[in-house]
Design an enzyme around this catalytic site. Structure first.
Site, mmCIF file in Angstrom:
data_model
loop_
_atom_site.group_PDB
_atom_site.id
_atom_site.type_symbol
_atom_site.label_atom_id
_atom_site.label_comp_id
_atom_site.label_asym_id
_atom_site.label_seq_id
_atom_site.Cartn_x
_atom_site.Cartn_y
_atom_site.Cartn_z
ATOM 1 N N LYS A 1 -7.533 7.164 -19.568
ATOM 2 C CA LYS A 1 -7.729 7.749 -20.758
ATOM 3 C C LYS A 1 -6.628 7.697 -21.754
ATOM 4 C CE LYS A 1 -11.678 8.417 -18.815
ATOM 5 N NZ LYS A 1 -12.016 9.694 -17.994
ATOM 6 N N ARG B 1 0.790 -1.270 -0.131
ATOM 7 C CA ARG B 1 0.050 -0.029 -0.067
ATOM 8 C C ARG B 1 0.883 1.245 -0.003
ATOM 9 N NH1 ARG B 1 -1.587 1.451 4.352
ATOM 10 N NH2 ARG B 1 -2.321 -0.256 5.295
ATOM 11 N N ASP C 1 -6.830 19.424 -13.998
ATOM 12 C CA ASP C 1 -7.113 18.151 -14.666
ATOM 13 C C ASP C 1 -6.712 18.161 -16.077
ATOM 14 O OD1 ASP C 1 -8.254 15.743 -16.003
ATOM 15 O OD2 ASP C 1 -10.141 15.831 -14.672
ATOM 16 N N TYR D 1 -15.664 17.258 -15.617
ATOM 17 C CA TYR D 1 -16.010 15.950 -15.876
ATOM 18 C C TYR D 1 -17.210 15.540 -14.994
ATOM 19 C CZ TYR D 1 -15.495 10.587 -15.885
ATOM 20 O OH TYR D 1 -15.672 9.514 -15.654
HETATM 21 C C1 LIG Z 1 -12.390 10.020 -16.700
HETATM 22 C C2 LIG Z 1 -12.193 11.103 -16.264
HETATM 23 C C3 LIG Z 1 -11.829 11.506 -14.837
HETATM 24 C C4 LIG Z 1 -12.294 10.259 -13.834
HETATM 25 O O1 LIG Z 1 -11.378 9.369 -14.112
HETATM 26 P P1 LIG Z 1 -11.853 7.734 -13.732
HETATM 27 O O2 LIG Z 1 -10.396 7.115 -13.889
HETATM 28 O O3 LIG Z 1 -12.746 7.425 -14.600
HETATM 29 O O4 LIG Z 1 -11.915 7.723 -12.011
HETATM 30 C C5 LIG Z 1 -11.668 12.903 -14.265
HETATM 31 N N1 LIG Z 1 -11.361 13.856 -15.257
HETATM 32 C C6 LIG Z 1 -11.699 13.450 -16.673
HETATM 33 C C7 LIG Z 1 -11.342 14.875 -17.460
HETATM 34 C C8 LIG Z 1 -11.951 12.365 -16.956
HETATM 35 O O5 LIG Z 1 -12.042 12.206 -18.388
#
Ligand SMILES: *Cc1c(COP(=O)(O)O)cnc(C)c1O
Length: 380
Positions: free
Chosen positions: A195, A46, A170, A98
């Site tokens: 992504k 962890r 982000d 998001y």
């Molecule tokens: C998918 C996404 C998230 C969340 O991420 P997860 O891996 O699905 O928890 C946050 N911000 C953006 C811009 C995203 O496309």
């Protein structure tokens, strides 16, 4: 070291025992200690795991940051970031974030006594106007999801610095290949590694990168204390994905440009949203802070929910699915899918109506993608 080289080599020295060229999947929970209090930096997975360490170091290098931390998901990374704050603190966030970020802010952290204001961060004066004595964090997404709105990173980071706010960007949509927010003054970069970074739609993961030692220490403490970590295999898959980020992003973008050009002249498409278009709002800012415009495209069709449903049902190469950033092209309807958790009124006032469709353009051949969209647009 240049980006493509760092992606393949940083954190990835050949393994000591065998010389294995690939960082092994250290699928272990614990590590043998020769004596009490003696260990090689690894006590329990962890806290630290060598596969995760490699992935964290590599990603930090790609973002131009000193420290990387990996998480079980982008949402786990976002939730862990909130441990930098306490009850009563105020957060200013981009309004077009998001859907899952909006949901956790509104439905979880507001309940805990955090205060949020959502503003159009593309307009720096809106950020400035929302600042209160209790404001502690500025949360931004650029390009946003799904309207691809652009925020001036340097301008926003300057405001954050002047008011002592922690700035979080982000960077999921651009990926570090096209945009590195730390270089523009941001404190923390967040990724959903599910992504583009992983890029193969086979892992859910998240990450935070910072060059601020104190913030890193607090976040690393929370990562361990809360246990919001990814497992070794997921870390390994993301590390493997990152090796090809450069070539993938170049192809993603070339395909996106071909699709944008085609959609722009299509009679059933009203407006195409893509930061690479000269007429797109804040295109100049995007051009200044990004080295490419990515492969997310949104467009308004000449029709409503029925027509949108028909298009989304008719594509064959573009799969109807949530998520983005994989090698395969995806189509989705934000209002009914990814952004359904935002109240309808709020959604529509922001331009997330029934006629909006979002594409994540993959790296298939552009001709097949265009032909697929053409036949789907002819379906109503
Ligand atoms: C998918 C996404 C998230 C969340 O991420 P997860 O891996 O699905 O928890 C946050 N911000 C953006 C811009 C995203 O496309």
């Amino acid at each position: 070291m240049k980006f493509e080289t760092a992606a393949i080599h940083v954190g990835q020295e050949p393994e000591e025992v065998t010389g294995a060229i690939i960082v092994p999947i250290f699928q272990t929970a614990t590590y043998a200690q020769p004596a009490i209090g003696e260990h090689k930096g690894y006590e329990y997975s962890r806290t630290h795991n060598p596969t995760r360490t490699a992935m964290q170091e590599c990603l930090a290098a790609l973002e131009g940051g000193r420290h990387g931390l990996a998480f079980a998901s982008g949402m786990a990374a976002a939730s862990t970031t909130m441990t930098l704050l306490k009850q009563g603190d105020h957060i200013i966030s981009s309004d077009d974030v998001y859907g899952g970020i909006f949901r956790v802010f509104e439905k979880v952290f507001r309940e805990w006594g955090f205060d949020f204001t959502f503003v159009n961060t593309s307009d720096l004066s809106e950020i400035e106007a929302a600042i209160k004595p209790t404001t502690k964090m500025l949360w931004m997404e650029t390009p946003t999801n799904p309207l691809l709105k652009i925020t001036d990173l340097k301008g926003a980071a300057d405001i954050a610095k002047r008011h002592n706010l922690i700035s979080v960007v982000d960077n999921t949509f651009a990926s570090p290949y096209f945009q590195r927010p730390l270089e523009h003054g941001a404190d923390i970069v967040l990724h959903s590694t599910s992504k583009f970074l992983n890029g193969h739609a086979d892992v859910v993961g998240g990450a935070l990168v910072t060059s601020n030692d104190q913030l890193h220490e607090r976040l690393a403490f929370s990562q361990n204390a809360m246990g919001t970590i990814p497992g070794p295999f997921d870390s390994w898959l993301i590390l493997r994905g990152m090796k090809t980020l450069g070539v993938r992003m170049r192809q993603h973008e070339a395909n996106a440009k071909a699709v944008v050009d085609h959609l722009k002249s299509h009679k059933r498409v009203k407006t195409v949203l893509y930061p690479g278009l000269p007429e797109f709002p804040n295109h100049d800012v995007a051009k200044k802070q990004m080295s490419g415009f990515g492969s997310l495209i949104s467009f308004y069709i000449d029709g409503g929910e029925g027509e949108a449903r028909s298009i989304c049902k008719s594509t064959r190469v573009f799969r109807l699915a949530e998520s983005l950033g994989g090698v395969e092209s995806l189509i989705e309807h934000p209002a009914l899918m990814t952004h359904a958790s935002i109240p309808r009124e709020m959604r529509e006032s922001r331009g997330l109506g029934d006629s909006l469709i979002r594409l994540s353009v993959g790296i298939e051949h552009a001709d097949d993608l265009i032909a697929d969209l053409d036949q789907a647009l002819a379906s109503f």
